[in-house]
Design a protein around this motif. Structure first.
Motif, PDB file in Angstrom:
ATOM      1  N   ALA A   1      12.986   9.834  -7.014  1.00 27.71           N
ATOM      2  CA  ALA A   1      12.489   8.727  -6.201  1.00 27.71           C
ATOM      3  C   ALA A   1      10.999   8.946  -5.944  1.00 27.71           C
ATOM      4  CB  ALA A   1      13.251   8.630  -4.884  1.00 27.71           C
ATOM      5  N   PRO A   2      10.243   7.875  -5.662  1.00 31.40           N
ATOM      6  CA  PRO A   2       8.806   8.023  -5.424  1.00 31.40           C
ATOM      7  C   PRO A   2       8.501   8.964  -4.253  1.00 31.40           C
ATOM      8  CG  PRO A   2       9.377   5.718  -5.747  1.00 31.40           C
ATOM      9  CD  PRO A   2      10.667   6.454  -5.625  1.00 31.40           C
ATOM     10  N   VAL A   3       7.465   9.742  -4.413  1.00 26.35           N
ATOM     11  CA  VAL A   3       7.055  10.679  -3.361  1.00 26.35           C
ATOM     12  C   VAL A   3       6.796   9.949  -2.048  1.00 26.35           C
ATOM     13  CG1 VAL A   3       5.192  12.220  -2.619  1.00 26.35           C
ATOM     14  CG2 VAL A   3       6.151  12.440  -4.922  1.00 26.35           C
ATOM     15  N   ASP A   4       6.163   8.782  -2.120  1.00 24.38           N
ATOM     16  CA  ASP A   4       5.834   8.043  -0.900  1.00 24.38           C
ATOM     17  C   ASP A   4       7.075   7.609  -0.129  1.00 24.38           C
ATOM     18  OD1 ASP A   4       3.164   8.333  -1.339  1.00 24.38           O
ATOM     19  OD2 ASP A   4       2.836   6.318  -2.125  1.00 24.38           O
ATOM     20  N   VAL A   5       8.169   7.384  -0.836  1.00 23.61           N
ATOM     21  CA  VAL A   5       9.423   7.011  -0.174  1.00 23.61           C
ATOM     22  C   VAL A   5      10.088   8.241   0.425  1.00 23.61           C
ATOM     23  CG1 VAL A   5      11.738   6.064  -0.521  1.00 23.61           C
ATOM     24  CG2 VAL A   5       9.781   4.979  -1.626  1.00 23.61           C
ATOM     25  N   VAL A   6      10.163   9.306  -0.367  1.00 18.62           N
ATOM     26  CA  VAL A   6      10.836  10.529   0.081  1.00 18.62           C
ATOM     27  C   VAL A   6      10.118  11.159   1.270  1.00 18.62           C
ATOM     28  CG1 VAL A   6      11.538  12.859  -0.598  1.00 18.62           C
ATOM     29  CG2 VAL A   6      11.811  10.964  -2.201  1.00 18.62           C
ATOM     30  N   LYS A   7       8.793  11.108   1.256  1.00 17.67           N
ATOM     31  CA  LYS A   7       8.045  11.806   2.302  1.00 17.67           C
ATOM     32  C   LYS A   7       8.166  11.134   3.668  1.00 17.67           C
ATOM     33  CE  LYS A   7       3.393   9.770   2.058  1.00 17.67           C
ATOM     34  NZ  LYS A   7       1.974  10.005   1.705  1.00 17.67           N
ATOM     35  N   MET A   8       8.575   9.849   3.691  1.00 18.11           N
ATOM     36  CA  MET A   8       8.608   9.124   4.956  1.00 18.11           C
ATOM     37  C   MET A   8       9.459   9.850   5.988  1.00 18.11           C
ATOM     38  SD  MET A   8       7.311   6.489   6.436  1.00 18.11           S
ATOM     39  CE  MET A   8       6.770   5.438   5.078  1.00 18.11           C
ATOM     40  N   SER A   9      10.730  10.052   5.695  1.00 15.46           N
ATOM     41  CA  SER A   9      11.601  10.718   6.663  1.00 15.46           C
ATOM     42  C   SER A   9      11.376  12.221   6.683  1.00 15.46           C
ATOM     43  CB  SER A   9      13.062  10.419   6.333  1.00 15.46           C
ATOM     44  OG  SER A   9      13.421  10.954   5.078  1.00 15.46           O
ATOM     45  N   MET A  10      11.049  12.797   5.536  1.00 16.97           N
ATOM     46  CA  MET A  10      10.928  14.253   5.444  1.00 16.97           C
ATOM     47  C   MET A  10       9.717  14.802   6.185  1.00 16.97           C
ATOM     48  SD  MET A  10      13.326  15.980   3.769  1.00 16.97           S
ATOM     49  CE  MET A  10      12.597  17.349   2.883  1.00 16.97           C
ATOM     50  N   THR A  11       8.760  13.957   6.500  1.00 20.04           N
ATOM     51  CA  THR A  11       7.579  14.419   7.218  1.00 20.04           C
ATOM     52  C   THR A  11       7.537  13.923   8.655  1.00 20.04           C
ATOM     53  OG1 THR A  11       6.309  12.589   6.251  1.00 20.04           O
ATOM     54  CG2 THR A  11       6.186  14.717   5.140  1.00 20.04           C
ATOM     55  N   GLY A  12       8.688  13.482   9.164  1.00 22.11           N
ATOM     56  CA  GLY A  12       8.792  13.213  10.599  1.00 22.11           C
ATOM     57  C   GLY A  12       8.544  11.802  11.062  1.00 22.11           C
ATOM     58  N   THR A  13       8.570  10.836  10.137  1.00 26.86           N
ATOM     59  CA  THR A  13       8.453   9.436  10.532  1.00 26.86           C
ATOM     60  C   THR A  13       9.545   8.634   9.829  1.00 26.86           C
ATOM     61  OG1 THR A  13       6.915   8.902   8.739  1.00 26.86           O
ATOM     62  CG2 THR A  13       5.959   9.555  10.856  1.00 26.86           C
ATOM     63  N   PHE A  14       9.811   7.444  10.334  1.00 23.68           N
ATOM     64  CA  PHE A  14      10.811   6.600   9.690  1.00 23.68           C
ATOM     65  C   PHE A  14      10.376   5.150   9.827  1.00 23.68           C
ATOM     66  CE2 PHE A  14      14.774   4.419   8.904  1.00 23.68           C
ATOM     67  CZ  PHE A  14      15.363   5.209   7.926  1.00 23.68           C
ATOM     68  N   ARG A  15      10.506   4.408   8.730  1.00 25.07           N
ATOM     69  CA  ARG A  15      10.118   2.993   8.724  1.00 25.07           C
ATOM     70  C   ARG A  15      11.385   2.150   8.700  1.00 25.07           C
ATOM     71  NH1 ARG A  15       5.210   0.782   4.962  1.00 25.07           N
ATOM     72  NH2 ARG A  15       4.710  -1.104   6.174  1.00 25.07           N
ATOM     73  N   TYR A  16      11.595   1.366   9.750  1.00 26.43           N
ATOM     74  CA  TYR A  16      12.804   0.572   9.876  1.00 26.43           C
ATOM     75  C   TYR A  16      12.700  -0.776   9.161  1.00 26.43           C
ATOM     76  CZ  TYR A  16      14.334   3.860  13.497  1.00 26.43           C
ATOM     77  OH  TYR A  16      14.720   4.994  14.178  1.00 26.43           O
ATOM     78  N   ALA A  17      11.475  -1.284   8.992  1.00 25.55           N
ATOM     79  CA  ALA A  17      11.276  -2.586   8.349  1.00 25.55           C
ATOM     80  C   ALA A  17       9.907  -2.616   7.681  1.00 25.55           C
ATOM     81  CB  ALA A  17      11.392  -3.719   9.368  1.00 25.55           C
ATOM     82  N   ILE A  18       9.790  -3.381   6.610  1.00 22.26           N
ATOM     83  CA  ILE A  18       8.542  -3.428   5.845  1.00 22.26           C
ATOM     84  C   ILE A  18       7.400  -3.994   6.670  1.00 22.26           C
ATOM     85  CG2 ILE A  18       9.003  -5.700   4.845  1.00 22.26           C
ATOM     86  CD1 ILE A  18       7.338  -2.692   3.077  1.00 22.26           C
ATOM     87  N   ASP A  19       7.728  -4.853   7.653  1.00 24.51           N
ATOM     88  CA  ASP A  19       6.680  -5.469   8.465  1.00 24.51           C
ATOM     89  C   ASP A  19       6.427  -4.707   9.768  1.00 24.51           C
ATOM     90  OD1 ASP A  19       9.104  -6.094   9.578  1.00 24.51           O
ATOM     91  OD2 ASP A  19       8.702  -8.234   9.855  1.00 24.51           O
ATOM     92  N   GLU A  20       6.949  -3.485   9.859  1.00 22.56           N
ATOM     93  CA  GLU A  20       6.725  -2.639  11.032  1.00 22.56           C
ATOM     94  C   GLU A  20       6.046  -1.333  10.614  1.00 22.56           C
ATOM     95  OE1 GLU A  20      10.339  -1.777  13.058  1.00 22.56           O
ATOM     96  OE2 GLU A  20      10.869  -3.885  13.407  1.00 22.56           O
ATOM     97  N   ASP A  21       5.284  -0.763  11.519  1.00 22.89           N
ATOM     98  CA  ASP A  21       4.696   0.553  11.256  1.00 22.89           C
ATOM     99  C   ASP A  21       5.786   1.617  11.355  1.00 22.89           C
ATOM    100  OD1 ASP A  21       2.137  -0.471  10.972  1.00 22.89           O
ATOM    101  OD2 ASP A  21       1.680  -0.262  13.119  1.00 22.89           O
ATOM    102  N   PRO A  22       5.630   2.708  10.617  1.00 22.46           N
ATOM    103  CA  PRO A  22       6.579   3.815  10.746  1.00 22.46           C
ATOM    104  C   PRO A  22       6.591   4.359  12.179  1.00 22.46           C
ATOM    105  CG  PRO A  22       5.205   4.090   8.794  1.00 22.46           C
ATOM    106  CD  PRO A  22       4.612   2.967   9.587  1.00 22.46           C
ATOM    107  N   ARG A  23       7.755   4.778  12.622  1.00 23.97           N
ATOM    108  CA  ARG A  23       7.889   5.342  13.963  1.00 23.97           C
ATOM    109  C   ARG A  23       8.098   6.852  13.879  1.00 23.97           C
ATOM    110  NH1 ARG A  23      12.580   1.265  16.123  1.00 23.97           N
ATOM    111  NH2 ARG A  23      11.682  -0.666  15.309  1.00 23.97           N
ATOM    112  N   PRO A  24       7.628   7.595  14.870  1.00 24.29           N
ATOM    113  CA  PRO A  24       7.864   9.044  14.865  1.00 24.29           C
ATOM    114  C   PRO A  24       9.359   9.344  14.980  1.00 24.29           C
ATOM    115  CG  PRO A  24       6.161   8.438  16.456  1.00 24.29           C
ATOM    116  CD  PRO A  24       6.807   7.165  16.020  1.00 24.29           C
ATOM    117  N   LEU A  25       9.843  10.209  14.134  1.00 24.57           N
ATOM    118  CA  LEU A  25      11.224  10.667  14.195  1.00 24.57           C
ATOM    119  C   LEU A  25      11.246  12.115  13.682  1.00 24.57           C
ATOM    120  CD1 LEU A  25      13.701   9.132  15.238  1.00 24.57           C
ATOM    121  CD2 LEU A  25      14.368   8.747  12.873  1.00 24.57           C
ATOM    122  N   PRO A  26      10.666  13.019  14.468  1.00 28.53           N
ATOM    123  CA  PRO A  26      10.436  14.386  13.985  1.00 28.53           C
ATOM    124  C   PRO A  26      11.699  15.167  13.645  1.00 28.53           C
ATOM    125  CG  PRO A  26      10.004  14.214  16.349  1.00 28.53           C
ATOM    126  CD  PRO A  26      10.152  12.813  15.841  1.00 28.53           C
TER     127      PRO A  26
END
Length: 472
Positions: free
Chosen positions: A320-345
């Motif tokens: 899978a693309p690095v940009d997708v994998v790194k989202m949750s693995m680096t402590g943030t999570f994006r719930y929707a494409i039109d929202e900014d990622p939220r901290p989820l450490p």
């Protein structure tokens, strides 16, 4: 908590050490043979034990939480403990179960409920299987199509603004469909005894949705979730990463809730082996656990997470693309494409909070859910069954001398800590994360039958009186 030194390369038994100590009792030919045994691929663990088996094939499913096995392989932790590792990417959880059962895989990345199901014969031929290593905490999410999301917002906008999001709005959509004579909507999870199945059921049932009557739940392998959402074969799913973020980034769906929010720091995957294999290869088993603990320590350091992402994103692993994998693995999570990622450490926890410890109470929780949903039809002693499958005794023996804090208890209550806390029942204090359920539930492993009976929505297929007698 003691400071770990996992940043250091695990110590290998030096060739000179063997030559020096062995020279007193071995002839030249025997000495050279012994020395050869400690080179990479040899028969000795780093701490000196003779391994029964050194060539191990370990199965994974392409999910971010396969990382402990992959990193232990790629970064040399297995090799430093005398193990020649091979990682085999499998197509489905059924493949994992069956290949471990017949010995085609020595060990594997497993759903936390899989060793229990194999041992009890739930949905499979009985094959005693154990785990002595928990791979991670958290890591899943529930994602729905944009169309269903919009319907939920329209049905109950206030409920959809809450965090964490309940299934109340979904219940209203389901009720409207029933009134209109429409068939039940289809959702997916990854396996009948998966954490994902129990999580989506737990979340739905809390809002009064009967997951066996009000919706249709089907099994789809994790990498195929997004394609099935795109094809409108399903309206939503519960899966591990990166397959929630993949749908979000593609603009095909929105994640409603993560399993961290459903149950803070819940158990997710384990490393499973058959009981036969563990009994035949005790030193190899312990060496494998030590290597995985060291890998987990390294992985949970923030400065190492991007390297973890780069490695597991490769085609041979998650693909899978690095940009997708790194989202949750680096402590943030994006719930929707039109929202900014939220901290989820704490979305992915691999070592902190005693994440590697196989709690018997966690095993018992999964058994309560198997009983709740009718997968186990005859009363059993839940604590006894949990103790046969989850083996903290082997874990403790494996990590002895590593200088890490280890729980001295096997059972703990969940849902009573809304903030970080300290576990004092350990070789040294262990800093733990919150363990709250999103609905305020408390799980007490000393009251297992009462816990099951307390659910309003359930499909228990046995006498609760008989279950209570066995678990009093």
């Amino acid at each position: 908590m003691k400071k770990d030194d996992s940043s250091k390369t695990p110590r290998k038994l030096a060739r000179r050490d063997v030559l020096t100590t062995g020279g007193k009792i071995l002839g030249t030919a025997a000495l050279l043979k012994a020395a050869g045994a400690v080179v990479p691929g040899g028969a000795f663990a780093a701490s000196g034990e003779v391994l029964e088996k050194t060539d191990l094939t370990m199965g994974i499913i392409p999910l971010t939480d396969c990382a402990p096995l992959v990193i232990a392989h790629e970064k040399g932790y297995f090799k430093n403990h005398g193990i020649n590792s091979q990682i085999s990417k499998e197509a489905s959880w059924a493949n994992i179960r069956d290949k471990v059962s017949i010995g085609a895989l020595d060990a594997a990345h497993m759903l936390a409920g899989m060793p229990i199901a194999s041992t009890l014969g739930v949905g499979a031929i009985k094959k005693p299987t154990i785990t002595s290593y928990s791979m991670d905490l958290n890591g899943n999410g529930i994602t729905v199509s944009n169309e269903l999301y919009d319907r939920m917002v329209e049905a109950d906008p206030e409920a959809m603004k809450e965090r964490p999001v309940s299934a109340r709005a979904l219940k209203k959509v389901i009720d409207a469909d029933k009134a209109a004579g429409k068939p039940p909507m289809t959702f997916a999870m990854v396996f009948p005894v998966s954490t994902h199945n129990y999580e989506i059921r737990y979340w739905m049932a809390d809002a009064g949705i009967d997951p066996d009557q009000d919706v249709r739940l089907i099994v789809i392998p994790p990498p195929q979730m997004v394609a099935n959402l795109r094809a409108q074969n399903i309206v939503g799913y519960c899966v591990g990463e990166p397959w929630n973020e993949r749908a979000v980034i593609a603009g095909m769906g929105k994640t409603l809730i993560t399993n961290y929010e459903i149950w803070n720091n819940n158990p997710e995957k384990v490393v499973g082996v058959t009981l036969d294999w563990a009994e035949k290869n005790p030193e190899t088993h312990k060496a494998m656990i030590r290597a995985l603990v060291e890998a987990a320590q390294w992985m949970d350091k923030p400065e190492n997470r991007l390297e973890v992402v780069e490695i597991i994103s490769r085609k041979s692993y998650v693909n899978a693309p690095v940009d997708v994998v790194k989202m949750s693995m680096t402590g943030t999570f994006r719930y929707a494409i039109d929202e900014d990622p939220r901290p989820l450490p704490d979305f992915n926890v691999f070592y902190r909070y005693a994440a590697t410890f196989p709690w018997k109470s966690h095993a018992a929780w999964f058994i309560t859910q198997m009983i709740r949903w009718g997968q186990i039809e005859k009363p059993i002693d839940i604590r006894k069954a949990a103790s046969e499958v989850y083996r903290p005794d082997i874990y403790r023996e494996a990590v002895k001398g590593m200088g890490i804090p280890v729980p001295t208890i096997d059972w703990k209550t969940e849902g009573t800590h809304k903030v970080p806390w300290t576990l004092a029942d350990a070789t040294s204090p262990v800093q733990m994360g919150s363990d709250a359920f999103f609905n305020g539930d408390v799980y007490d492993p000393a009251k297992l039958a009462e816990y099951i009976d307390g659910f309003d929505v359930k499909h228990v297929a046995m006498s609760m009186d008989e279950l209570s007698k066995l678990n009093s």
